[in-house]
Design a protein around this motif. Structure first.
Motif, PDB file in Angstrom:
ATOM      1  N   LEU A   1       0.845  -1.182   0.000  1.00  0.00           N
ATOM      2  CA  LEU A   1       0.000   0.000   0.000  1.00  0.00           C
ATOM      3  C   LEU A   1       0.884   1.237   0.000  1.00  0.00           C
ATOM      4  CD1 LEU A   1      -2.698  -0.956   2.641  1.00  0.00           C
ATOM      5  CD2 LEU A   1      -2.990  -0.814   0.178  1.00  0.00           C
ATOM      6  N   PRO A   2       0.422   2.307  -0.636  1.00  0.00           N
ATOM      7  CA  PRO A   2       1.214   3.528  -0.609  1.00  0.00           C
ATOM      8  C   PRO A   2       1.351   4.043   0.821  1.00  0.00           C
ATOM      9  CG  PRO A   2      -0.883   3.869  -1.752  1.00  0.00           C
ATOM     10  CD  PRO A   2      -0.801   2.443  -1.380  1.00  0.00           C
ATOM     11  N   VAL A   3       2.537   4.504   1.147  1.00  0.00           N
ATOM     12  CA  VAL A   3       2.794   5.026   2.485  1.00  0.00           C
ATOM     13  C   VAL A   3       2.463   6.503   2.486  1.00  0.00           C
ATOM     14  CG1 VAL A   3       4.567   5.390   4.240  1.00  0.00           C
ATOM     15  CG2 VAL A   3       4.619   3.340   2.819  1.00  0.00           C
ATOM     16  N   ARG A   4       1.720   6.903   3.510  1.00  0.00           N
ATOM     17  CA  ARG A   4       1.299   8.282   3.618  1.00  0.00           C
ATOM     18  C   ARG A   4       1.784   8.855   4.939  1.00  0.00           C
ATOM     19  NH1 ARG A   4      -4.801   9.204   3.808  1.00  0.00           N
ATOM     20  NH2 ARG A   4      -4.449  10.754   5.348  1.00  0.00           N
ATOM     21  N   ALA A   5       2.288  10.074   4.909  1.00  0.00           N
ATOM     22  CA  ALA A   5       2.749  10.719   6.125  1.00  0.00           C
ATOM     23  C   ALA A   5       1.559  11.040   7.021  1.00  0.00           C
ATOM     24  CB  ALA A   5       3.500  12.005   5.781  1.00  0.00           C
ATOM     25  N   HIS A   6       1.811  11.187   8.303  1.00  0.00           N
ATOM     26  CA  HIS A   6       0.760  11.540   9.247  1.00  0.00           C
ATOM     27  C   HIS A   6       0.143  12.873   8.837  1.00  0.00           C
ATOM     28  CE1 HIS A   6      -1.033  12.791  13.071  1.00  0.00           C
ATOM     29  NE2 HIS A   6      -1.169  11.488  13.273  1.00  0.00           N
ATOM     30  N   ALA A   7      -1.131  13.067   9.146  1.00  0.00           N
ATOM     31  CA  ALA A   7      -1.873  14.258   8.725  1.00  0.00           C
ATOM     32  C   ALA A   7      -1.199  15.543   9.199  1.00  0.00           C
ATOM     33  CB  ALA A   7      -3.306  14.198   9.236  1.00  0.00           C
ATOM     34  N   SER A   8      -0.587  15.519  10.385  1.00  0.00           N
ATOM     35  CA  SER A   8       0.044  16.741  10.886  1.00  0.00           C
ATOM     36  C   SER A   8       1.334  17.062  10.136  1.00  0.00           C
ATOM     37  CB  SER A   8       0.330  16.600  12.383  1.00  0.00           C
ATOM     38  OG  SER A   8       1.256  15.555  12.592  1.00  0.00           O
ATOM     39  N   CYS A   9       1.909  16.081   9.441  1.00  0.00           N
ATOM     40  CA  CYS A   9       3.146  16.296   8.703  1.00  0.00           C
ATOM     41  C   CYS A   9       2.895  16.733   7.267  1.00  0.00           C
ATOM     42  CB  CYS A   9       3.976  15.017   8.668  1.00  0.00           C
ATOM     43  SG  CYS A   9       4.460  14.446  10.297  1.00  0.00           S
ATOM     44  N   SER A  10       1.684  16.613   6.818  1.00  0.00           N
ATOM     45  CA  SER A  10       1.374  16.914   5.427  1.00  0.00           C
ATOM     46  C   SER A  10       0.373  18.053   5.345  1.00  0.00           C
ATOM     47  CB  SER A  10       0.800  15.663   4.750  1.00  0.00           C
ATOM     48  OG  SER A  10       0.395  15.978   3.449  1.00  0.00           O
ATOM     49  N   SER A  11       0.586  18.953   4.407  1.00  0.00           N
ATOM     50  CA  SER A  11      -0.347  20.061   4.244  1.00  0.00           C
ATOM     51  C   SER A  11      -1.425  19.741   3.221  1.00  0.00           C
ATOM     52  CB  SER A  11       0.406  21.330   3.826  1.00  0.00           C
ATOM     53  OG  SER A  11       1.046  21.099   2.581  1.00  0.00           O
ATOM     54  N   HIS A  12      -1.267  18.653   2.467  1.00  0.00           N
ATOM     55  CA  HIS A  12      -2.245  18.273   1.454  1.00  0.00           C
ATOM     56  C   HIS A  12      -2.910  16.964   1.863  1.00  0.00           C
ATOM     57  CE1 HIS A  12       0.481  20.966  -0.637  1.00  0.00           C
ATOM     58  NE2 HIS A  12      -0.470  21.168  -1.519  1.00  0.00           N
ATOM     59  N   SER A  13      -4.211  16.883   1.640  1.00  0.00           N
ATOM     60  CA  SER A  13      -4.899  15.625   1.940  1.00  0.00           C
ATOM     61  C   SER A  13      -4.711  14.675   0.770  1.00  0.00           C
ATOM     62  CB  SER A  13      -6.379  15.879   2.195  1.00  0.00           C
ATOM     63  OG  SER A  13      -6.979  16.383   1.020  1.00  0.00           O
ATOM     64  N   ALA A  14      -4.877  13.404   1.034  1.00  0.00           N
ATOM     65  CA  ALA A  14      -4.734  12.395  -0.022  1.00  0.00           C
ATOM     66  C   ALA A  14      -5.898  12.511  -0.992  1.00  0.00           C
ATOM     67  CB  ALA A  14      -4.707  10.998   0.597  1.00  0.00           C
ATOM     68  N   ALA A  15      -5.583  12.475  -2.275  1.00  0.00           N
ATOM     69  CA  ALA A  15      -6.632  12.549  -3.288  1.00  0.00           C
ATOM     70  C   ALA A  15      -7.353  11.217  -3.363  1.00  0.00           C
ATOM     71  CB  ALA A  15      -6.022  12.891  -4.644  1.00  0.00           C
ATOM     72  N   THR A  16      -8.667  11.266  -3.445  1.00  0.00           N
ATOM     73  CA  THR A  16      -9.454  10.050  -3.572  1.00  0.00           C
ATOM     74  C   THR A  16      -9.587   9.721  -5.041  1.00  0.00           C
ATOM     75  OG1 THR A  16     -10.675  10.632  -1.605  1.00  0.00           O
ATOM     76  CG2 THR A  16     -11.659   8.990  -3.043  1.00  0.00           C
ATOM     77  N   MET A  17      -9.236   8.491  -5.387  1.00  0.00           N
ATOM     78  CA  MET A  17      -9.305   8.065  -6.772  1.00  0.00           C
ATOM     79  C   MET A  17     -10.395   7.028  -6.914  1.00  0.00           C
ATOM     80  SD  MET A  17      -5.348   7.615  -7.677  1.00  0.00           S
ATOM     81  CE  MET A  17      -4.144   8.806  -7.258  1.00  0.00           C
ATOM     82  N   MET A  18     -11.016   7.009  -8.076  1.00  0.00           N
ATOM     83  CA  MET A  18     -12.067   6.040  -8.322  1.00  0.00           C
ATOM     84  C   MET A  18     -11.867   5.420  -9.686  1.00  0.00           C
ATOM     85  SD  MET A  18     -15.335   8.122  -6.843  1.00  0.00           S
ATOM     86  CE  MET A  18     -16.388   7.222  -7.904  1.00  0.00           C
ATOM     87  N   GLY A  19     -12.609   4.338  -9.911  1.00  0.00           N
ATOM     88  CA  GLY A  19     -12.585   3.705 -11.219  1.00  0.00           C
ATOM     89  C   GLY A  19     -11.229   3.111 -11.517  1.00  0.00           C
ATOM     90  N   ASN A  20     -10.803   3.234 -12.752  1.00  0.00           N
ATOM     91  CA  ASN A  20      -9.538   2.640 -13.174  1.00  0.00           C
ATOM     92  C   ASN A  20      -8.326   3.372 -12.618  1.00  0.00           C
ATOM     93  OD1 ASN A  20     -10.905   0.724 -14.647  1.00  0.00           O
ATOM     94  ND2 ASN A  20     -10.991   2.010 -16.465  1.00  0.00           N
ATOM     95  N   ASN A  21      -8.509   4.553 -12.040  1.00  0.00           N
ATOM     96  CA  ASN A  21      -7.394   5.321 -11.490  1.00  0.00           C
ATOM     97  C   ASN A  21      -7.096   4.968 -10.043  1.00  0.00           C
ATOM     98  OD1 ASN A  21      -7.187   6.732 -13.902  1.00  0.00           O
ATOM     99  ND2 ASN A  21      -8.664   8.272 -13.246  1.00  0.00           N
ATOM    100  N   ALA A  22      -7.915   4.113  -9.432  1.00  0.00           N
ATOM    101  CA  ALA A  22      -7.724   3.765  -8.027  1.00  0.00           C
ATOM    102  C   ALA A  22      -6.456   2.925  -7.869  1.00  0.00           C
ATOM    103  CB  ALA A  22      -8.927   2.999  -7.504  1.00  0.00           C
ATOM    104  N   PRO A  23      -5.737   3.133  -6.754  1.00  0.00           N
ATOM    105  CA  PRO A  23      -4.542   2.318  -6.538  1.00  0.00           C
ATOM    106  C   PRO A  23      -4.941   0.869  -6.265  1.00  0.00           C
ATOM    107  CG  PRO A  23      -5.026   3.630  -4.589  1.00  0.00           C
ATOM    108  CD  PRO A  23      -5.976   4.071  -5.665  1.00  0.00           C
ATOM    109  N   GLU A  24      -4.035  -0.049  -6.551  1.00  0.00           N
ATOM    110  CA  GLU A  24      -4.313  -1.454  -6.287  1.00  0.00           C
ATOM    111  C   GLU A  24      -4.148  -1.725  -4.800  1.00  0.00           C
ATOM    112  OE1 GLU A  24      -2.540  -4.401  -8.702  1.00  0.00           O
ATOM    113  OE2 GLU A  24      -2.888  -3.277 -10.548  1.00  0.00           O
ATOM    114  N   GLY A  25      -5.048  -2.510  -4.265  1.00  0.00           N
ATOM    115  CA  GLY A  25      -4.996  -2.874  -2.860  1.00  0.00           C
ATOM    116  C   GLY A  25      -5.211  -4.363  -2.698  1.00  0.00           C
TER     117      GLY A  25
END
Length: 122
Positions: free
Chosen positions: A33-57
């Motif tokens: 799974l993609p690693v994401r920094a803690h919310a307090s460390c990042s100024s941008h929220s994670a983009a939600t992807m749908m359909g064929n653009n969604a990451p594999e899980g």
């Protein structure tokens, strides 16, 4: 004999396919799974992807198999119904416990993001 395919028969096929594909998915190379920094460390929220653009899980193989077994149109109807029930459950929970409307929206958005990371939105 029933002339039309029973919806329960299709559900049974998906459940069987899930039971068979989960052990098979364990044999595939891990993409992680993609690693994401803690919310307090990042100024941008994670983009939600749908359909064929969604990451594999971890559930991507099951979702793709469900599309093949049920057909994309039927699968999307079932998935939309499940998403609707989940959003309704979140709303009822928030109403029961007095959670503010903005927090409810954040919970629904978080569920969508998490579903994408797990592979439910492929």
């Amino acid at each position: 004999p029933i002339s039309k395919r029973s919806p329960m028969r299709a559900v049974h096929r998906v459940v069987l396919l899930c039971c068979l594909s989960v052990p098979a998915a364990a044999l595939l190379p891990a993409t992680g799974l993609p690693v994401r920094a803690h919310a307090s460390c990042s100024s941008h929220s994670a983009a939600t992807m749908m359909g064929n653009n969604a990451p594999e899980g971890p559930f991507t193989p099951i979702v793709l198999a469900g599309k093949i077994v049920l057909g994309e149109k039927t699968f999307n109807k079932i998935r939309a119904k499940a998403i609707s029930f989940h959003s309704q459950f979140i709303t009822e929970f928030c109403e029961d416990y007095g959670v503010p409307r903005a927090m409810r929206g954040a919970l629904v958005k978080k569920a969508k993001t998490t579903g994408g990371l797990l592979g439910f939105l492929n």
